[in-house]
Design a protein around this motif. Sequence first.
Motif, PDB file in Angstrom:
ATOM      1  N   LEU A 273      33.341  27.528  41.839  1.00 61.58           N
ATOM      2  CA  LEU A 273      34.139  27.900  40.673  1.00 61.58           C
ATOM      3  C   LEU A 273      33.371  27.682  39.377  1.00 61.58           C
ATOM      4  O   LEU A 273      33.402  28.520  38.468  1.00 61.58           O
ATOM      5  CB  LEU A 273      35.451  27.098  40.663  1.00 61.58           C
ATOM      6  CG  LEU A 273      36.419  27.391  41.821  1.00 61.58           C
ATOM      7  CD1 LEU A 273      37.620  26.466  41.749  1.00 61.58           C
ATOM      8  CD2 LEU A 273      36.861  28.858  41.786  1.00 61.58           C
ATOM      9  N   THR A 278      35.240  33.914  41.221  1.00 62.20           N
ATOM     10  CA  THR A 278      36.701  33.982  41.046  1.00 62.20           C
ATOM     11  C   THR A 278      37.378  33.227  42.188  1.00 62.20           C
ATOM     12  O   THR A 278      36.745  32.872  43.189  1.00 62.20           O
ATOM     13  CB  THR A 278      37.172  35.443  41.067  1.00 62.20           C
ATOM     14  OG1 THR A 278      36.878  36.006  42.361  1.00 62.20           O
ATOM     15  CG2 THR A 278      36.468  36.256  39.992  1.00 62.20           C
ATOM     16  N   ASP A 279      38.674  32.990  42.031  1.00 59.27           N
ATOM     17  CA  ASP A 279      39.421  32.318  43.103  1.00 59.27           C
ATOM     18  C   ASP A 279      39.314  33.110  44.408  1.00 59.27           C
ATOM     19  O   ASP A 279      39.152  32.533  45.490  1.00 59.27           O
ATOM     20  CB  ASP A 279      40.894  32.171  42.716  1.00 59.27           C
ATOM     21  CG  ASP A 279      41.101  31.148  41.600  1.00 59.27           C
ATOM     22  OD1 ASP A 279      40.108  30.475  41.242  1.00 59.27           O
ATOM     23  OD2 ASP A 279      42.229  31.038  41.095  1.00 59.27           O
ATOM     24  N   GLU A 280      39.421  34.447  44.298  1.00 55.57           N
ATOM     25  CA  GLU A 280      39.342  35.283  45.495  1.00 55.57           C
ATOM     26  C   GLU A 280      37.962  35.165  46.157  1.00 55.57           C
ATOM     27  O   GLU A 280      37.857  35.010  47.379  1.00 55.57           O
ATOM     28  CB  GLU A 280      39.619  36.747  45.138  1.00 55.57           C
ATOM     29  CG  GLU A 280      41.055  37.038  44.760  1.00 55.57           C
ATOM     30  CD  GLU A 280      41.343  36.731  43.285  1.00 55.57           C
ATOM     31  OE1 GLU A 280      40.436  36.211  42.587  1.00 55.57           O
ATOM     32  OE2 GLU A 280      42.471  37.001  42.841  1.00 55.57           O
ATOM     33  N   ARG A 290      43.403  32.788  48.435  1.00 52.70           N
ATOM     34  CA  ARG A 290      43.406  32.502  47.003  1.00 52.70           C
ATOM     35  C   ARG A 290      44.467  31.453  46.692  1.00 52.70           C
ATOM     36  O   ARG A 290      44.245  30.561  45.855  1.00 52.70           O
ATOM     37  CB  ARG A 290      43.687  33.787  46.222  1.00 52.70           C
ATOM     38  CG  ARG A 290      43.805  33.575  44.719  1.00 52.70           C
ATOM     39  CD  ARG A 290      44.181  34.856  43.995  1.00 52.70           C
ATOM     40  NE  ARG A 290      44.337  34.622  42.573  1.00 52.70           N
ATOM     41  CZ  ARG A 290      45.411  34.083  42.008  1.00 52.70           C
ATOM     42  NH1 ARG A 290      46.450  33.716  42.776  1.00 52.70           N
ATOM     43  NH2 ARG A 290      45.472  33.900  40.709  1.00 52.70           N
TER      44      ARG A 290
END
Length: 322
Positions: A273, A278-280, A290
């Motif tokens: 991160l 990204t979170d995905e 996610r």
Amino acid sequence: MLKAAGLSAVEESTYLVLLRQGGAPVTQLADRVGLTVARARRVVAALEREGFVHRTPPPQERVVPVPPDLAVEQLIRRRYEELERTREAAHRLAAEAHGRASNRRTEELIEIVSGRAAVGRAFERLQRTARREMRVLVAPPYAVATAVNRTQLDREAAGVAYRAVYDTTALADAEFAATVATHIRAGESARLAEGLPTKLAVADRELALLPLAWTTSAHNAALLVHPCGLLDALVALFETVWTQATPLSVAGIEGVAPDAGISADDRHLLSLLVAGLTDEAAGARLGISRRTVVRRVQVLMERTNSRSRLQLGWQARERGWL
């Protein structure tokens, strides 16, 4: 047995006869080894030059073997002195060449390397050139092979430091990530950055390798850059990227035991991160959803009393998690 010392087969056999049967006049020695007297004299002269025999004074001149441990030790010392003289001459030539760098023509400052194999050999040459440090930017498109760089391990063992910045996409492939982990375990200092502008490798401030194309054929053509303004600019580019990049933690890849109240998986998540995934993307890299990423980040924020992800990143750095 003594071929590595520079002796021919007949010279070695003659020396071994002397060791086993004792010293002798040249005529007697010729009979022992089955040579003509003239050939025996030439062999003895060669052994004497290499320090393996000596002759007693006339009139009863005899050829006497020098003990092998002493003979080889003297030979090694002479060869070392010769190599030292060669090294000094090479340094003088290098200094002379460096002094002429400003007067070099363009074709002497920049070499065009064509072909995947040739580019690979150029990278090998680059690593062998480095005496203090290798700087490397690793960006897509990536080579098909993800094997560990054995030359890098050898050079690190010889005292050459490696600093590498990887594009965040490099961690998307598990096999490539495992290779990165191996390099870091061997001593590489690694960082992550999003959207690296180019591939690059620089040996000290002496030589750089820069791809010519930003396409899937990037491995097929490159520039070798010798000391000049362009090389200085490439070094500055690396240092700028390095300063802005995020230190790469491979705890999750290596399976390092958790410490300071954080699991290896959470530390790996944080490193992804902070590097800009990204979170995905981070979830895909870790094999989780996610939603799970968001939940784990929230738990970490509560644990560190962070009100934002920015604060979480700062807390993670302060606590030694990254």
